[in-house]
Design a protein around this motif. Sequence first.
Motif: not given
Lengths: 399, 165
Positions: A271, A323, A325, A327, A346
């Motif tokens: 992140t 992660k 969950e 985004d 992503d």
Amino acid sequence: MHHVILGGSIAAASAAAAIRGKDPRAEITVVSPETPFYFRPLIPMLMDGSRRMEDISYAGQVKDVTRLISDRAEGLDTKRCVVALESGGELGYDRLLIATGSAPLIPEIPGAGALLPLRTAADALELRKAASNAKDALVVGGGLVGIKAALALGKLGLRVTIVEKLAHLLHPRLDSRGAAAVEERLRLYGIRVITGETVAEVSTGKARLSGGALIEAPLIAVAIGSAPCTGWLRGSGLKADGGICVDENLMAGAGGVFAAGDAASFTDTVTGLKINSALWTNAVEMGRIAGENMAGGKLVCPGIWRVLNATEICGIPMVSAGKTEADPGEEAYAGGHFGYRKLIFDGPRLKGMLFMGDVKGAGIYTNIIRNRTELSERQKQKAIEATLGYADFAMAGAR
Amino acid sequence: MEVIYVRPERCMGCRSCEMGCMVQHSKAKSLAGAILGGERPRKRLFVEDADGSRMPVLCRHCEDAPCIKACISGCLYKDEKGFVRRHKEKCIGCWSCVMLCPFGVITADPENHIAVKCDRCHKLDVPACVASCPTKALVLRDVEQIPAEKRRRLALSETTGREVA
Ligand SMILES: Cc1cc2nc3c(=O)[nH]c(=O)nc-3n(C[C@H](O)[C@H](O)[C@H](O)COP(=O)(O)OP(=O)(O)OC[C@H]3O[C@@H](n4cnc5c(N)ncnc54)[C@H](O)[C@@H]3O)c2cc1C
Ligand code: SF4
Ligand code: SF4
């Protein structure tokens, strides 16, 4: 060159090995207030009696430490390069590593003094002793440590309730679906789980929950997380923001002072946010990098992980990384024929993964996340279909 | 030092190496015997299919092994020959090693709660997979004999634990 390491745990051991690797003649002093060099993640087994202290110690493998001092650092003067010790003495250094780890958080509620944490081998033995006089137990906190504590207490024959403030267990290591599976399995093992609540008050043998219920609990364990041990650095001029702030070489501002492991904070690989390191794997890697640099190296720490966990709970093997969950702007693929699998992308880059049930090949995925590998359409498809292997990378160049 | 050298272009995907590995790591030392005896032999190398190209993927016995660094119980270690092995009795089945092996070749034996990996057949002169391969896609080579460029890639992948294209 005199290297002083504060704390005698895994970041320290890893640093000592790295220092020795670069400088065979280095003098390495370790300061530790507790028994040094044991596998901290194994203390739940000390608690349930399946391991003894000598089984979980790796002190015999640590050969790079010149001198071990049983003491605690109380202050730091970076101008004079000395550490003040609890016993009253001072210890001078050429290079200093702060590897003091973290200590359990205790909620500020009436009766908090009765709460028993699970952070050290001594804590584990204390809990074991308390369990021998109790039939019921409450565990505050439904993270990994809380669940391990609950299972150990269950194994010792106690009726156990876990209370978790968040909506589900094991956040952020599992998503809600994964956590539901764990919760169901815990119930099957006789452990009661209450989510969305916490303890409000503790009095002899009883705990009142935030929702008002009164629970019989002669033994209350607390596992709501831990905070870096940096309080003793007040007045030293070192910056701490949660953990000690370090640069990319893990240097903590002042000349010759480094920090690694749970005591430090650094950038999350996935992140980009500043986080406290709270993982074994981070401590090993940061310790190695700090150690190399203390002995004159210039290694750069590429980042640490907020989520990088493997474990097995009540027969469910699981691995999560990055992660769990998605985004906004990211795509999540969740499903699985055998167990549960979730991948978060992503675009062509994998950002997060969660495998439950079948964990084979998990390392291929964590490696892709770490290296920010740009996957081809085909590789991404195979990842989603759970058929991606090392050969898909090795042979990509050959074709 | 001798390493198991993989020549994927020779691999037909016959899985003889996997079979040889399973047999070697069974108590009965034969497939039929193992199955009849109730064993569930587990392979330690994997023939993968990358869209038609086959390749046996096996443990590199990494220099700075990610699996050893991940192990939270002291089970995994490097032996005197440089092979990454297990102190079996120490494994707690936490799967941290599975989480970090970049080649996906250390796996979970869920029945016995123990991580399973290649031990390089340390008691044999020639590892079972190498001995079983009919096309010599797997061969034992002295590191020195491997062409410099390949050796660089191999060393890179072994020392960094990263895949090298
Ligand atoms: C029950 C449990 C299970 C866990 N399971 C996992 C897991 O499965 N996977 C994972 O990645 N992580 C796990 N962790 C977290 C992991 O143990 C830590 O991230 C790791 O131990 C951090 O290592 P460290 O060397 O930074 O510090 P620590 O292990 O916290 O050690 C710090 C040492 O410094 C000493 N110290 C403190 N203050 C001072 C001072 N002022 N002067 C000198 N010494 C001081 C402490 O006494 C301690 O011995 C678990 C933790 C617990 C408690
Ligand atoms: S990380 Fe994987 S390839 Fe490397 S030694 Fe460990 S099991 Fe073998
Ligand atoms: S599964 Fe066993 S070998 Fe693997 S990290 Fe855990 S304890 Fe070590």
